[in-house]
Design a protein around this motif. Structure first.
Motif, PDB file in Angstrom:
ATOM      1  N   UNK A  41     122.465   6.203 104.672  1.00  0.00           N
ATOM      2  CA  UNK A  41     121.660   6.053 105.865  1.00  0.00           C
ATOM      3  C   UNK A  41     120.334   6.762 105.774  1.00  0.00           C
ATOM      4  N   UNK A  42     120.273   7.788 104.912  1.00  0.00           N
ATOM      5  CA  UNK A  42     119.042   8.544 104.689  1.00  0.00           C
ATOM      6  C   UNK A  42     118.330   8.107 103.415  1.00  0.00           C
ATOM      7  N   UNK A  43     118.989   7.273 102.613  1.00  0.00           N
ATOM      8  CA  UNK A  43     118.370   6.814 101.380  1.00  0.00           C
ATOM      9  C   UNK A  43     118.474   7.780 100.231  1.00  0.00           C
ATOM     10  N   UNK A  44     119.468   8.685 100.275  1.00  0.00           N
ATOM     11  CA  UNK A  44     119.618   9.714  99.237  1.00  0.00           C
ATOM     12  C   UNK A  44     121.090   9.826  98.838  1.00  0.00           C
ATOM     13  N   UNK A  45     121.336   9.967  97.543  1.00  0.00           N
ATOM     14  CA  UNK A  45     122.649  10.336  97.027  1.00  0.00           C
ATOM     15  C   UNK A  45     122.574  11.771  96.519  1.00  0.00           C
ATOM     16  N   UNK A  46     123.517  12.618  96.927  1.00  0.00           N
ATOM     17  CA  UNK A  46     123.583  14.002  96.467  1.00  0.00           C
ATOM     18  C   UNK A  46     124.594  14.123  95.337  1.00  0.00           C
ATOM     19  N   UNK A  47     124.210  14.811  94.271  1.00  0.00           N
ATOM     20  CA  UNK A  47     125.058  14.991  93.098  1.00  0.00           C
ATOM     21  C   UNK A  47     125.176  16.490  92.792  1.00  0.00           C
ATOM     22  N   UNK A  48     126.346  16.929  92.360  1.00  0.00           N
ATOM     23  CA  UNK A  48     126.562  18.349  92.059  1.00  0.00           C
ATOM     24  C   UNK A  48     127.160  18.523  90.660  1.00  0.00           C
ATOM     25  N   UNK A  49     126.458  18.128  89.623  1.00  0.00           N
ATOM     26  CA  UNK A  49     126.996  18.250  88.265  1.00  0.00           C
ATOM     27  C   UNK A  49     126.880  19.679  87.734  1.00  0.00           C
ATOM     28  N   UNK A  50     127.662  19.977  86.723  1.00  0.00           N
ATOM     29  CA  UNK A  50     127.482  21.209  85.969  1.00  0.00           C
ATOM     30  C   UNK A  50     126.388  20.979  84.933  1.00  0.00           C
ATOM     31  N   UNK A  51     125.663  22.042  84.594  1.00  0.00           N
ATOM     32  CA  UNK A  51     124.512  21.889  83.705  1.00  0.00           C
ATOM     33  C   UNK A  51     124.910  21.334  82.337  1.00  0.00           C
TER      34      UNK A  51
END
Length: 325
Positions: free
Chosen positions: A191-201
């Motif tokens: 709805x905001x046009x963003x996907x949040x990702x939380x990968x390890x480096x």
């Protein structure tokens, strides 16, 4: 996250140009022309071209800004890379909150909280008596012009058909990874046009359509492999990222390296802050401020509770989520 109202535009931005610095003159005049900054909001004055101002030099700068720029000016673009500090304070923090001498005797102590952190309006000078500021910083005039063009290209560019990506990257660097507890959960905010990702480096996927990249490392490798969107915000939690003349071979990467790689705004501390999370951008506040249509200047300032040692750099007016009228 409360609903934030409006945003600072070119008509409300002040621009300060250092006439003793050829970079500042070239970049400042280019910015004024490209962004349409009103001539009455452009302040030209001489400043030393070095990393830090003395207290007397800073007070003279502050007095000029207060006397020459009117109450309609709500934020500041500082057209230079140096000076970025006032003794142990950042120049952006000192201009907004006043010089904090106590930080020079104990930089690891809590610092003055910013009332802008919880502010919901778009007139900070009128309402709070402070002007958030950002350095138009780069290593060359050409890099600064490219930065400015990225900011302009960002305006009203999102959301698009494809979502932008926000990467919040955890690392094995325990001291610098403290912000990972504030990372948003991996989620699709379509709805905001963003996907949040939380990968390890160590398990980074290809970083495509990157709008936000936050991590905690002394030096962040692979920035040239990132696919940056215009208006991208990026920073790393480390002690001296705000010392803009630093190079990766010095042991800690400068925040300027994010801009040179293709980001549009960044942040770093100019003196040892220890790893207080309040002295660095809060990931969720940064993301949720930006997607509400605020500029890079406002979103970054909203995200830092204790900004006395932190310098904000980039193109202040970039606003990819600004509403289209």
């Amino acid at each position: 996250m409360p609903r934030l109202q409006g945003r600072i535009t070119a008509a409300e931005l002040g621009l300060v140009i250092n006439t003793a610095d050829p970079y500042s003159v070239a970049v400042g005049e280019y910015y004024a022309r490209r962004r349409g900054i009103p001539e009455a909001h452009v302040l030209r004055l001489p400043l030393p071209v070095r990393a830090s101002l003395t207290i007397d030099e800073f007070e003279a700068l502050q007095a000029q800004i207060k006397s020459k720029l009117g109450p309609e000016v709500q934020g500041l673009a500082l057209a230079w890379t140096q000076p970025f500090a006032v003794v142990c304070n950042s120049i952006t923090g000192a201009l907004a909150l006043g010089y904090q001498a106590e930080l020079c005797s104990n930089g690891c102590a809590p610092s003055k909280p910013s009332p802008y952190f919880s502010y919901q309006g778009a007139k900070p000078f009128g309402d709070l008596g402070l002007r958030p500021s950002m350095l138009l910083a780069a290593r060359t005039v050409e890099s600064a012009q490219a930065l400015i063009e990225r900011g302009i290209a960002a305006d009203q560019s999102l959301p698009g058909f494809l979502p932008a990506n926000a990467y919040f990257v955890s690392t094995a660097d325990t001291a610098r990874n403290v912000r990972s507890t504030l990372f948003p959960p991996a989620s699709s905010l379509r709805g905001l046009g963003v996907d949040a990702h939380t990968p390890a480096h160590k398990e980074l996927p290809p970083l495509r359509r990157t709008l936000i990249y936050q991590t905690g490392l002394a030096v962040v490798p692979g920035l040239d492999q990132v696919d940056w969107l215009p208006g991208a915000l990026a920073d790393h939690l480390t002690s001296f990222g705000g010392q803009l003349e630093r190079r990766p071979d010095s042991g800690q990467m400068s925040a300027l390296d994010w801009l040179e790689a293709g980001a549009t705004a960044s942040y770093g501390t100019v003196s040892e802050p220890c790893n207080h999370r309040q002295k660095f951008p809060h990931p969720q506040v940064l993301l949720l401020s930006y997607v509400q249509g605020l500029s890079a200047l406002e979103a970054y300032w909203h995200s830092v509770l204790w900004p006395g040692q932190g310098v904000f750099i980039g193109e202040p007016l970039a606003a990819p989520f600004a509403p289209k009228f």
